[in-house]
Design an enzyme around this catalytic site. Sequence first.
Site, PDB file in Angstrom:
ATOM      1  N   SER A   1       0.835  -1.210   0.000  1.00 36.87           N
ATOM      2  CA  SER A   1       0.000   0.000   0.000  1.00 36.87           C
ATOM      3  C   SER A   1       0.867   1.256   0.000  1.00 36.87           C
ATOM      4  CB  SER A   1      -0.908   0.006   1.228  1.00 36.87           C
ATOM      5  OG  SER A   1      -0.137   0.119   2.405  1.00 36.87           O
ATOM      6  N   ASP A  60       1.544  -6.255   9.696  1.00 34.98           N
ATOM      7  CA  ASP A  60       2.516  -6.086  10.782  1.00 34.98           C
ATOM      8  C   ASP A  60       2.133  -6.839  12.053  1.00 34.98           C
ATOM      9  OD1 ASP A  60       4.135  -4.614   9.173  1.00 34.98           O
ATOM     10  OD2 ASP A  60       3.599  -2.661  10.001  1.00 34.98           O
TER      11      ASP A  60
END
Length: 430
Positions: free
Chosen positions: A164, A311
């Site tokens: 992204s 993450d």
Amino acid sequence: MRVSISKSSVKGEVFAPSSKSYTHRAITLAALSNESIVRRPLLSADTLATIRASEMFGASVKREEENLIIHGFNGKPNVPDDVIDAANSGTTLRLMTAIAGLTDGITVLTGDSSLRTRPNGPLLKTLNQLGASACSTRGNEKAPLVVKGGLEGKKVSIEGSISSQFISALLIACPLAENSTTLSIIGKLKSRPYVDVTIEMLELAGVKIHTDENNGTKFIIPGKQKYDLKEYTIPGDFSSASYLLAAAAMTEGSEITVKNLFPSKQGDKLIIETLKQMGADITWDREAGIVTVRGGRKLKAVTFDAGATPDLVPTVAVLAAVAEGTSRIENAEHVRYKETDRLSALATELPKLGVKLKEEKDSLTITGGELKGAEVHGWDDHRIVMSLALAGMVAGNTTIDTTESVAISYPDFFEDMSNLGVKIKQISEE
């Protein structure tokens, strides 16, 4: 640096570190503005790379107590007088590559050996379509990158499944193009919340982006806009806080209060919901920005979709390793394109601690059980190191190397953990 970790629990209060993703964006938008104050930034290896790059484009960044005073270049970046070194920071490399498209000359950008393995093809291709000239010196779409300015707006499309950060970079640079830009996303947009964070910050800086109402995969960006970020306070980081919250949930007798966790666009706030799903004793006072976790409950297996929150994968993998039953982390191929191939790293290290794990192209299947201490490799990756530290708290007698990498996102990690009661010993390198 190597550390050894003994069986431990955590008790006490801790202030969540400031958000890395918000800090990167605030510094970048302040550099594109005239004069700004960024309050409570995260000062880590990655965000310092963004500060250095902003200065090379002509911004002045001064530290005053807990704040940064930034005199920007008002939308007109200088041609840097040297190569921009993004160190280990993918965000820095991608954002600054797009900003290089706004200069009147040529910019060279590179990074460390890990960053020079990460893909940038979709961003380079789209910058070329927008009138800049962008290439990889080795012709493999990886840094070092060379960018010649000339960004004009037009209709373009970009692949959304790798990172992204490419989309965030274009959303930040294109408002300063001569004409308006229409940016369409091809395929599934991974890590969508990071794009939402970028758009939220752009609005605060007075920049307009129109998002297609249907499925939010088309952005219309008017050109010739002006940045005006006046003042911004960085919120707490849910990715970094995930290790603190998980540490308490995983260990008997733990009770931890993490402050500075207010609702925000961060996708990684999903860690709170995930811990609840797994049966953890967790409460979030949204108004006060306080999350409390009490250990002692047996965690249950979970199915975790990593599409929007890559993450969190290392944290969830370690939670799964101590949970009852078999967990699946799915839709995670993009996790392979981080500082390391994190799926491979977890699939290599967790079995050393006794974890039963199956790795596939875009998933991990993990069966919980008893962990045993071992020597494990941190892969020079801050998130792998921090997640292995959690496993070490349960297994005991665990040694982790390359622990200096926590400086990338959470420089005080081991200090905070030690203050909360984790038994950590630094081992001198022979």
